[in-house]
Motif scaffolding. Sequence first.
Motif, PDB file in Angstrom:
ATOM      1  N   ASP A   1      30.683   7.645   5.461  1.00 54.54           N
ATOM      2  CA  ASP A   1      31.312   6.644   4.601  1.00 54.54           C
ATOM      3  C   ASP A   1      31.100   5.289   5.256  1.00 54.54           C
ATOM      4  OD1 ASP A   1      32.821   4.983   3.036  1.00 54.54           O
ATOM      5  OD2 ASP A   1      34.673   6.130   3.219  1.00 54.54           O
ATOM      6  N   PRO A   2      30.041   4.579   4.856  1.00 51.00           N
ATOM      7  CA  PRO A   2      29.709   3.311   5.517  1.00 51.00           C
ATOM      8  C   PRO A   2      30.814   2.272   5.481  1.00 51.00           C
ATOM      9  CG  PRO A   2      27.898   4.041   4.131  1.00 51.00           C
ATOM     10  CD  PRO A   2      29.079   4.943   3.839  1.00 51.00           C
TER      11      PRO A   2
ATOM     12  N   GLU B   1      32.320   6.589  14.857  1.00 48.91           N
ATOM     13  CA  GLU B   1      30.860   6.613  14.796  1.00 48.91           C
ATOM     14  C   GLU B   1      30.373   7.778  13.947  1.00 48.91           C
ATOM     15  OE1 GLU B   1      27.007   7.167  17.733  1.00 48.91           O
ATOM     16  OE2 GLU B   1      28.965   6.765  18.626  1.00 48.91           O
TER      17      GLU B   1
ATOM     18  N   SER C   1      30.501  -3.121  12.581  1.00 45.98           N
ATOM     19  CA  SER C   1      29.149  -2.563  12.611  1.00 45.98           C
ATOM     20  C   SER C   1      28.298  -3.128  13.747  1.00 45.98           C
ATOM     21  CB  SER C   1      28.445  -2.738  11.268  1.00 45.98           C
ATOM     22  OG  SER C   1      28.254  -4.101  10.990  1.00 45.98           O
TER      23      SER C   1
ATOM     24  N   LYS D   1      33.169  -0.931   8.840  1.00 44.83           N
ATOM     25  CA  LYS D   1      32.123  -1.880   8.443  1.00 44.83           C
ATOM     26  C   LYS D   1      32.242  -3.192   9.206  1.00 44.83           C
ATOM     27  CE  LYS D   1      30.242  -2.167   4.202  1.00 44.83           C
ATOM     28  NZ  LYS D   1      30.200  -2.341   2.767  1.00 44.83           N
TER      29      LYS D   1
ATOM     30  N   ARG E   1      25.375  15.282   9.138  1.00 49.20           N
ATOM     31  CA  ARG E   1      25.648  14.413  10.288  1.00 49.20           C
ATOM     32  C   ARG E   1      25.690  15.220  11.586  1.00 49.20           C
ATOM     33  NH1 ARG E   1      24.892   9.914  12.929  1.00 49.20           N
ATOM     34  NH2 ARG E   1      26.758   8.956  13.778  1.00 49.20           N
TER      35      ARG E   1
ATOM     36  N   GLU F   1      22.111  16.063  12.446  1.00 49.83           N
ATOM     37  CA  GLU F   1      21.416  14.870  12.934  1.00 49.83           C
ATOM     38  C   GLU F   1      21.765  14.584  14.400  1.00 49.83           C
ATOM     39  OE1 GLU F   1      21.798  10.032  12.320  1.00 49.83           O
ATOM     40  OE2 GLU F   1      22.710  11.363  10.853  1.00 49.83           O
TER      41      GLU F   1
ATOM     42  N   ASN G   1      29.468  -1.484  16.866  1.00 55.05           N
ATOM     43  CA  ASN G   1      28.955  -0.111  16.910  1.00 55.05           C
ATOM     44  C   ASN G   1      27.486  -0.073  17.315  1.00 55.05           C
ATOM     45  OD1 ASN G   1      31.389   1.062  16.222  1.00 55.05           O
ATOM     46  ND2 ASN G   1      30.922   1.149  14.043  1.00 55.05           N
ATOM     47  N   GLN G   2      26.709  -1.028  16.834  1.00 55.32           N
ATOM     48  CA  GLN G   2      25.298  -1.083  17.208  1.00 55.32           C
ATOM     49  C   GLN G   2      25.147  -1.339  18.704  1.00 55.32           C
ATOM     50  OE1 GLN G   2      23.315  -3.926  14.669  1.00 55.32           O
ATOM     51  NE2 GLN G   2      23.995  -2.890  12.817  1.00 55.32           N
TER      52      GLN G   2
ATOM     53  N   SER H   1      31.119   6.976  10.264  1.00 54.93           N
ATOM     54  CA  SER H   1      30.609   5.708   9.746  1.00 54.93           C
ATOM     55  C   SER H   1      29.369   5.892   8.879  1.00 54.93           C
ATOM     56  CB  SER H   1      30.324   4.728  10.876  1.00 54.93           C
ATOM     57  OG  SER H   1      29.251   5.184  11.666  1.00 54.93           O
ATOM     58  N   THR H   2      28.545   6.896   9.164  1.00 54.87           N
ATOM     59  CA  THR H   2      27.363   7.104   8.324  1.00 54.87           C
ATOM     60  C   THR H   2      27.691   7.955   7.104  1.00 54.87           C
ATOM     61  OG1 THR H   2      26.666   9.040   9.580  1.00 54.87           O
ATOM     62  CG2 THR H   2      25.772   6.911  10.261  1.00 54.87           C
TER      63      THR H   2
END
Length: 114
Positions: free
Chosen positions: A71-72, A65, A79, A76, A11, A14, A82-83, A68-69
């Motif tokens: 541990d989705p 944030e 989401s 949740k 992460r 990324e 967050n988007q 979140s990736t």
Amino acid sequence: MDRINTLVGDRVRELRKKKGWSQEELSYEAGVHYTFVGKVERGESNLILESVVKMTKALNVSLEEFFSTIDPSIGKEKSVLNQIILLLQNKSLEDQQRLYEIIQTVDKAFGNKE
């Protein structure tokens, strides 16, 4: 624990690459040694919370944030929010304000009052 170290490292890598930064640039911005960033990205280092906070601040992402990736299930229910945040974060303040006004207009059209 090795799995979580690998996920955290992936992460960090990324997000760093998304910013177009080298490991050295991230280390400078986060106030950590560049070899530490490399160890984190390879999953070779157990991070303490202080280091995670330094890196997320440097990368301009919230802890929610960031994780979140990994541990989705974290956040949740938020989401969609967050988007929206991700969409807005790279916009100018002026564009953010315009989009907020659009959201307010749509919200009022659905009968919701502020």
